[in-house]
Scaffold this active site. Structure first.
Site, PDB file in Angstrom:
ATOM      1  N   CYS A 116      -9.385   6.876  58.744  1.00 21.68           N
ATOM      2  CA  CYS A 116      -8.998   7.069  57.334  1.00 21.68           C
ATOM      3  C   CYS A 116      -7.482   7.049  57.139  1.00 21.68           C
ATOM      4  CB  CYS A 116      -9.561   8.379  56.810  1.00 21.68           C
ATOM      5  SG  CYS A 116     -11.331   8.459  57.003  1.00 21.68           S
ATOM      6  N   HIS A 282      -6.236   9.429  50.078  1.00 21.51           N
ATOM      7  CA  HIS A 282      -7.364   8.718  50.691  1.00 21.51           C
ATOM      8  C   HIS A 282      -8.628   9.197  49.986  1.00 21.51           C
ATOM      9  CE1 HIS A 282     -10.528   7.543  53.270  1.00 21.51           C
ATOM     10  NE2 HIS A 282     -10.725   8.749  53.761  1.00 21.51           N
ATOM     11  N   ASN A 312     -16.051   5.834  49.936  1.00 22.06           N
ATOM     12  CA  ASN A 312     -14.948   5.997  50.887  1.00 22.06           C
ATOM     13  C   ASN A 312     -14.813   4.707  51.688  1.00 22.06           C
ATOM     14  OD1 ASN A 312     -13.384   6.603  53.136  1.00 22.06           O
ATOM     15  ND2 ASN A 312     -14.341   8.593  53.527  1.00 22.06           N
TER      16      ASN A 312
END
Ligand code: UT7
Length: 355
Positions: A116, A282, A312
């Site tokens: 991430c 993020h 995501n």
């Protein structure tokens, strides 16, 4: 030393929209559960056989390159961040180079494995290369094709419903003006929790880390003298070939580390959270972004969220969100933009950019 700036930015998301209701049909989940816990309504999946992590990355890259006012052949170095590479090796950097038709330039290509926070790591590396004068046009790409490697049964629902596919890219060049561009970047990691969010198999670990941590896990290894370790039939049959996540543990760490690393960056340049014009977190979970927003006392117009539409997208999430914010006119010249990410590893990072 000259500073570096983002000279061009672009993103690409596949046109296949997968709603929560679509997932309800293949696993025991509900739209209510997903929306309440994550804020996600839908995500995009790449078309099988037609799209890959590197091909989507190339689509985003072409836009970023054009907006930077250069040609693909002018790229001096490629940095590609992903956790869902087309091949185990070679990495997506060289595949992207081929997809862009610039192999004859023989520009170096580096692959980043920081999940991430992969884009933050990649951007920080690009910043160093440009600041030192080693390269003038560094292409940084974050892309993911998660949908190829998720468990679409109820067993995998805690992970599968969260992730989506997409790509974002930037071109980093020397800044023209004093005080413009990437002001500071901060990178961290803590391997203590490597298995809390991980894709363990196939792999060359041979059960080593699990043994060391005293964790009982049968990977189905054979007694063969050589090989037969990387992937076993048992791994396939028992679903050990999918990502695993201890969601609540990751959540708690994320809401602690996001504000910490944002404050670290602000302190480095003597600024306050209120100075941020746009925070691009993020997109891990809307609830995480909202908690970070509250902790930093930011207004809604100071934070960009698009997880509702894309889920995501790991290494792609920060550049996609930044590109969207720029395209929407929500980031203007002179604005202070803060990027921040946290995820598997654990790894996390932040960047402050004077746009
Ligand atoms: O980007 C990388 C970083 N990742 C993150 O930051 C993710 C951080 N974590 C999270 O976002 C949340 O922990 C999740 C959204 C992943 C999960 O939410 P949660 O509130 O922590 O749920 P949980 O894992 O504690 O599970 C609660 C219940 C369980 O059922 P029982 O044991 O209470 O009966 C799960 O089996 O919810 C169940 N569950 C689901 N139910 C319906 C888990 N996934 C689902 C699902 N649909 N998709």
């Amino acid at each position: 030393m000259k500073s570096a700036k983002i000279a061009g930015i672009g993103y690409y998301v596949p046109d296949w929209v997968v709603t929560n209701q679509d997932l309800e049909k293949v696993m025991d989940t509900t739209d209510d559960w997903i929306v309440e816990r994550t804020g996600i309504h839908e995500r995009r999946y790449g078309h099988k056989h037609e799209e890959t992590t590197s091909s989507m990355g190339a689509k985003a890259a072409r836009i970023a390159i054009e907006r930077a006012g250069i040609e693909p052949k002018d790229v001096d170095f490629i940095i590609f961040a992903t956790l869902s590479p087309d091949y185990y090796f070679p990495g997506c950097g060289v595949l992207l180079q081929r997809e862009l038709g610039i192999t004859s330039s023989e520009a170096g290509a580096l692959d980043i494995r920081n999940q991430c926070s992969g884009f933050l790591y990649a951007l920080s590396i690009a910043d160093q290369f440009v600041k030192t004068g080693m390269y003038r046009n560094v292409l940084v790409v974050g892309a993911e094709m998660h949908s190829m490697g998720l468990d679409f049964t109820t067993r995998g629902r805690n992970v599968t419903v969260i992730f989506g596919d997409g790509a974002g890219a930037v071109v980093v060049q020397p800044a023209d003006k004093e005080g413009q561009g990437i002001l500071t970047t901060h990178l961290h990691s803590d391997g203590t929790y490597a298995e809390k969010l991980a894709f363990i198999n196939p792999g060359a670990h041979g059960g080593y880390h699990f043994q060391k941590m005293g964790l009982e896990e049968d990977f189905g290894y054979s007694d063969a003298q050589y090989g037969e370790m990387f992937i076993t039939q048992h791994m396939v049959d028992s679903g050990q070939i999918f990502p695993i996540m201890e969601g609540q543990f990751v959540f708690k760490m994320a809401v602690q580390k996001f504000p910490e690393v944002i404050m670290e960056a602000l302190q480095k340049v003597g600024l306050q959270p209120s100075d941020i014009n746009m925070l691009i977190p993020h997109q891990a979970n809307l609830r995480i972004s909202q908690m970070v927003q509250r902790l930093l006392r930011l207004r809604d117009d100071q934070v960009w969220n698009n997880i509702q539409r894309y889920g995501n997208t790991t290494a792609a999430s920060v550049p996609i969100a930044l590109a969207e914010a720029v395209e929407a006119g929500a980031v203007k010249e002179g604005d202070l933009v803060c990027l921040a990410a946290f995820g598997s590893g654990f790894t996390w990072g932040s960047a402050l950019i004077r746009w």
